[in-house]
Scaffold this motif. Structure first.
Motif, PDB file in Angstrom:
ATOM      1  N   LYS A  17       0.832  -1.207   0.000  1.00 31.72           N
ATOM      2  CA  LYS A  17       0.000   0.000   0.000  1.00 31.72           C
ATOM      3  C   LYS A  17       0.870   1.263   0.000  1.00 31.72           C
ATOM      4  O   LYS A  17       0.670   2.168  -0.824  1.00 31.72           O
ATOM      5  CB  LYS A  17      -0.917   0.006   1.231  1.00 31.72           C
ATOM      6  N   ASN A  18       1.843   1.305   0.889  1.00 32.48           N
ATOM      7  CA  ASN A  18       2.721   2.481   0.965  1.00 32.48           C
ATOM      8  C   ASN A  18       3.594   2.608  -0.287  1.00 32.48           C
ATOM      9  O   ASN A  18       3.890   3.717  -0.736  1.00 32.48           O
ATOM     10  CB  ASN A  18       3.609   2.394   2.208  1.00 32.48           C
ATOM     11  N   GLY A  19       3.997   1.458  -0.823  1.00 28.50           N
ATOM     12  CA  GLY A  19       4.825   1.477  -2.028  1.00 28.50           C
ATOM     13  C   GLY A  19       4.092   2.058  -3.220  1.00 28.50           C
ATOM     14  O   GLY A  19       4.641   2.880  -3.964  1.00 28.50           O
ATOM     15  N   ILE A  23       5.208   5.495  -5.120  1.00 28.04           N
ATOM     16  CA  ILE A  23       5.513   5.480  -6.558  1.00 28.04           C
ATOM     17  C   ILE A  23       4.637   6.487  -7.296  1.00 28.04           C
ATOM     18  O   ILE A  23       5.106   7.217  -8.184  1.00 28.04           O
ATOM     19  CB  ILE A  23       5.334   4.072  -7.152  1.00 28.04           C
ATOM     20  N   GLU A  24       3.362   6.556  -6.921  1.00 28.66           N
ATOM     21  CA  GLU A  24       2.470   7.533  -7.560  1.00 28.66           C
ATOM     22  C   GLU A  24       2.938   8.959  -7.282  1.00 28.66           C
ATOM     23  O   GLU A  24       2.961   9.808  -8.179  1.00 28.66           O
ATOM     24  CB  GLU A  24       1.040   7.338  -7.046  1.00 28.66           C
ATOM     25  N   GLN A  25       3.329   9.218  -6.035  1.00 26.45           N
ATOM     26  CA  GLN A  25       3.789  10.565  -5.677  1.00 26.45           C
ATOM     27  C   GLN A  25       5.095  10.906  -6.395  1.00 26.45           C
ATOM     28  O   GLN A  25       5.261  12.027  -6.905  1.00 26.45           O
ATOM     29  CB  GLN A  25       3.978  10.663  -4.157  1.00 26.45           C
ATOM     30  N   LEU A  26       6.019   9.967  -6.442  1.00 23.68           N
ATOM     31  CA  LEU A  26       7.303  10.228  -7.095  1.00 23.68           C
ATOM     32  C   LEU A  26       7.154  10.339  -8.616  1.00 23.68           C
ATOM     33  O   LEU A  26       7.882  11.101  -9.263  1.00 23.68           O
ATOM     34  CB  LEU A  26       8.308   9.134  -6.743  1.00 23.68           C
ATOM     35  N   THR A  27       6.229   9.592  -9.183  1.00 23.16           N
ATOM     36  CA  THR A  27       5.962   9.710 -10.620  1.00 23.16           C
ATOM     37  C   THR A  27       5.447  11.101 -10.951  1.00 23.16           C
ATOM     38  O   THR A  27       5.890  11.734 -11.922  1.00 23.16           O
ATOM     39  CB  THR A  27       4.933   8.650 -11.065  1.00 23.16           C
ATOM     40  N   SER A  28       4.522  11.576 -10.129  1.00 21.45           N
ATOM     41  CA  SER A  28       3.996  12.927 -10.323  1.00 21.45           C
ATOM     42  C   SER A  28       5.109  13.960 -10.159  1.00 21.45           C
ATOM     43  O   SER A  28       5.211  14.918 -10.938  1.00 21.45           O
ATOM     44  CB  SER A  28       2.879  13.185  -9.309  1.00 21.45           C
ATOM     45  N   HIS A  29       5.952  13.766  -9.148  1.00 23.52           N
ATOM     46  CA  HIS A  29       7.085  14.664  -8.913  1.00 23.52           C
ATOM     47  C   HIS A  29       8.017  14.685 -10.124  1.00 23.52           C
ATOM     48  O   HIS A  29       8.441  15.745 -10.585  1.00 23.52           O
ATOM     49  CB  HIS A  29       7.847  14.192  -7.666  1.00 23.52           C
ATOM     50  N   LEU A  66       3.916  12.398   5.288  1.00 23.63           N
ATOM     51  CA  LEU A  66       5.356  12.287   5.499  1.00 23.63           C
ATOM     52  C   LEU A  66       6.133  12.300   4.180  1.00 23.63           C
ATOM     53  O   LEU A  66       7.053  13.109   3.994  1.00 23.63           O
ATOM     54  CB  LEU A  66       5.670  11.011   6.290  1.00 23.63           C
ATOM     55  N   PHE A  67       5.782  11.403   3.265  1.00 25.88           N
ATOM     56  CA  PHE A  67       6.533  11.314   2.011  1.00 25.88           C
ATOM     57  C   PHE A  67       6.457  12.619   1.229  1.00 25.88           C
ATOM     58  O   PHE A  67       7.453  13.088   0.670  1.00 25.88           O
ATOM     59  CB  PHE A  67       6.010  10.163   1.144  1.00 25.88           C
ATOM     60  N   GLN A  68       5.272  13.193   1.188  1.00 24.11           N
ATOM     61  CA  GLN A  68       5.098  14.426   0.417  1.00 24.11           C
ATOM     62  C   GLN A  68       5.882  15.583   1.014  1.00 24.11           C
ATOM     63  O   GLN A  68       6.461  16.392   0.289  1.00 24.11           O
ATOM     64  CB  GLN A  68       3.609  14.791   0.321  1.00 24.11           C
ATOM     65  N   ALA A  95      16.041   4.171  -9.014  1.00 23.81           N
ATOM     66  CA  ALA A  95      15.277   4.236  -7.770  1.00 23.81           C
ATOM     67  C   ALA A  95      14.736   2.852  -7.426  1.00 23.81           C
ATOM     68  O   ALA A  95      14.637   2.471  -6.254  1.00 23.81           O
ATOM     69  CB  ALA A  95      14.123   5.234  -7.904  1.00 23.81           C
ATOM     70  N   LEU A  96      14.412   2.093  -8.467  1.00 22.91           N
ATOM     71  CA  LEU A  96      13.902   0.735  -8.249  1.00 22.91           C
ATOM     72  C   LEU A  96      15.025  -0.214  -7.860  1.00 22.91           C
ATOM     73  O   LEU A  96      14.833  -1.107  -7.030  1.00 22.91           O
ATOM     74  CB  LEU A  96      13.185   0.245  -9.509  1.00 22.91           C
ATOM     75  N   THR A  97      16.219  -0.039  -8.459  1.00 26.23           N
ATOM     76  CA  THR A  97      17.342  -0.885  -8.045  1.00 26.23           C
ATOM     77  C   THR A  97      17.753  -0.549  -6.610  1.00 26.23           C
ATOM     78  O   THR A  97      18.176  -1.425  -5.854  1.00 26.23           O
ATOM     79  CB  THR A  97      18.538  -0.734  -9.004  1.00 26.23           C
ATOM     80  N   SER A  98      17.592   0.719  -6.218  1.00 28.73           N
ATOM     81  CA  SER A  98      17.860   1.097  -4.823  1.00 28.73           C
ATOM     82  C   SER A  98      16.874   0.410  -3.892  1.00 28.73           C
ATOM     83  O   SER A  98      17.232  -0.016  -2.783  1.00 28.73           O
ATOM     84  CB  SER A  98      17.753   2.612  -4.653  1.00 28.73           C
ATOM     85  N   LEU A  99      15.628   0.307  -4.346  1.00 33.14           N
ATOM     86  CA  LEU A  99      14.602  -0.373  -3.553  1.00 33.14           C
ATOM     87  C   LEU A  99      14.969  -1.844  -3.356  1.00 33.14           C
ATOM     88  O   LEU A  99      14.856  -2.381  -2.251  1.00 33.14           O
ATOM     89  CB  LEU A  99      13.247  -0.252  -4.258  1.00 33.14           C
ATOM     90  N   ILE A 100      15.429  -2.485  -4.415  1.00 30.76           N
ATOM     91  CA  ILE A 100      15.856  -3.892  -4.312  1.00 30.76           C
ATOM     92  C   ILE A 100      16.971  -4.031  -3.292  1.00 30.76           C
ATOM     93  O   ILE A 100      16.936  -4.888  -2.400  1.00 30.76           O
ATOM     94  CB  ILE A 100      16.322  -4.416  -5.688  1.00 30.76           C
TER      95      ILE A 100
END
Length: 475
Positions: A17-19, A23-29, A66-68, A95-100
């Motif tokens: 849920k948080n992920g 991702i939606e917030q960062l995509t918009s950013h 928090l994230f925003q 960013a996704l490889t960092s997540l991994i």
């Protein structure tokens, strides 16, 4: 009670849920900033006010925000008006490889805790060594930042060149390195950490074009020797952080070979030019270096920190730290490349190799050629615009994407001009539409840009110049 809390912390459902929300917030950013839909690249706040905000948020803030809030209160690296420090706007895939890396959390010091990442790192090092021009005797590894990489390289140099086993026995002899007076501060810091002191850092003056004055090398070496200082290494800047100017690596390499000392290239910023067909020439002679540093998080579109340290002879990479941790590392008669803890300061190192490998796999080496070439081209473009402007002047012609310039109001002396340009930079910071930095060269204060965003255009440069003119009228 404890179990319930920990189950909540490790909930896969909450992670999902948080992920998705993040991702939606960062995509918009990302979309907003790359397209410069937002005016500002930074929303400036005084340090004490920022501290006060976060203290209050920890107690009273809504966790959903928090994230925003973190995103909002940062500098927008992906905005084309970001022209500040040498930090790459990371390719979104990293960013996704960092997540991994963060979730799997496999340190790569020992093979069984880093099977994939150690093997991947080996492949990446082979590719970079090949691009430098090294033969199959070369090798390298990744580490956390240019400062740590430069320190490790100089430790390797000391071990390879000096006659005493300093690592195990220590020394009372005065050792030294030679380096340009315009070299990055981390080289100076590394030398001091090694105990060389002021006297062991032999600063070579630069020419009027801010390159190391190689005509002074023999003299500086002789003077150090007469003082009882044993020079074991010389460092070439590729380029200097302040100016973006490359030292003559070819000449420095010849000098190092003649004096039988270690030749190290700090290519943290510009070493990525080995991938650029157009700008490879700035690194002529790099293949002669005993060691080279290249940051992935500067010109290669990766998140901080990830730095490659390459050695012409892999024996030197293996020999730097001769100590044994029986519970981690076993002795081996072969190269034992897959236990990277033997070569680095770091016992726990994140899976940074997957950033490099993923970009190579998805886009090929051409992506590094494209990025470096575009950014260097735009550096030259900005310099040309400055030359065409009355009351603006360049510090020097750029060799990279780093450009130093200043506003020169007629009739003002150097001190007043320095003060004026300091005020311009502060006004830009508080205005927030552009982010640039500053430097001082031979007592003169300059504004300084580094073109790090491949979407920065000539129109953005023109807007910056007009913004400076507008702010001057208010200063």
């Amino acid at each position: 009670m404890y179990k319930e809390l920990l189950e909540q912390v490790y909930s896969a459902t909450d992670f999902n849920k948080n992920g998705h929300l993040l991702i939606e917030q960062l995509t918009s950013h990302l979309e907003d900033k790359i397209n410069a839909n937002s005016r500002n690249v930074i929303n400036w706040n005084e340090p004490e006010q920022e501290l006060k905000f976060w203290k209050d948020f920890l107690v009273h803030g809504d966790e959903k925000d928090l994230f925003q809030e973190i995103t909002k209160r940062t500098t927008y690296i992906h905005h084309p008006n970001y022209l500040g420090h040498q930090v790459s706007p990371p390719a979104p895939i990293t960013a996704l490889t960092s997540l991994i890396s963060s979730l799997l959390n496999n340190g790569t010091a020992v093979y069984e805790m880093g099977m994939a990442s150690n093997a991947i790192e080996r492949i990446v090092m082979e590719i970079i060594c090949n691009k430098i021009g090294y033969d199959t005797n070369s090798s390298g590894f990744l580490t956390s930042g240019g400062t740590l990489a430069n320190l490790t390289a100089l430790l390797s140099a000391r071990k390879a060149i000096t006659k005493v086993d300093i690592w195990n026995k220590g020394t009372q002899n005065q050792l030294g390195i030679m380096v340009s007076e315009e070299a990055h501060y981390c080289v100076d810091r590394a030398a001091r950490i090694m105990g060389l002191g002021d006297q062991g850092i032999i600063k070579v003056p630069v020419t009027n074009k801010f390159r190391m004055d190689t005509e002074l090398l023999e003299l500086k070496f002789k003077e150090a020797k007469e003082k009882g200082i044993e020079i074991f290494a010389i460092v070439g800047s590729a380029p200097s952080t302040a100016t973006g100017i490359f030292d003559d690596l070819e000449v420095i390499g010849t000098f190092a070979e003649k004096q039988k000392i270690w030749f190290h290239v700090d290519g943290a910023h510009g070493g990525a030019g080995i991938f650029s067909k157009k700008y490879r020439h700035t690194l002529k002679g790099i293949e002669r270096a005993d060691s080279v540093v290249i940051d992935g998080h500067k010109m290669m579109m990766m998140p901080a920190l990830t730095t490659a340290l390459l050695f012409k002879n892999e024996v030197n990479a293996k020999a730097t730290f001769s100590q044994k941790a029986d519970y981690l590392l076993s002795d081996s008669e072969h190269e034992d490349w897959y236990n990277s803890g033997k070569r680095t300061f770091e016992c726990t190192k994140n899976m940074m190799s997957i950033h490099w490998f993923t970009l190579l796999k998805l886009y090929g080496e051409e992506v590094f050629d494209a990025n470096v070439t575009q950014l260097y081209d735009m550096g030259a473009n900005f310099a040309k615009l400055i030359e065409e402007e009355p009351n603006f002047e360049l510090a020097l012609q750029p060799m990279s994407n780093i450009v130093c310039f200043r506003y020169c109001e007629p009739g003002l002396n150097t001190e007043n001009l320095n003060e004026l340009n300091v005020k311009i930079r502060q006004a830009l910071l508080e205005d927030g539409e552009f982010y640039i930095v500053q430097t001082k060269l031979k007592g003169i204060h300059y504004l300084r840009i580094t073109v790090m965003n491949p979407f920065t255009t000539a129109q953005h440069f023109k807007s910056l110049i007009e913004k400076i003119k507008h702010l001057i009228s208010r200063i």
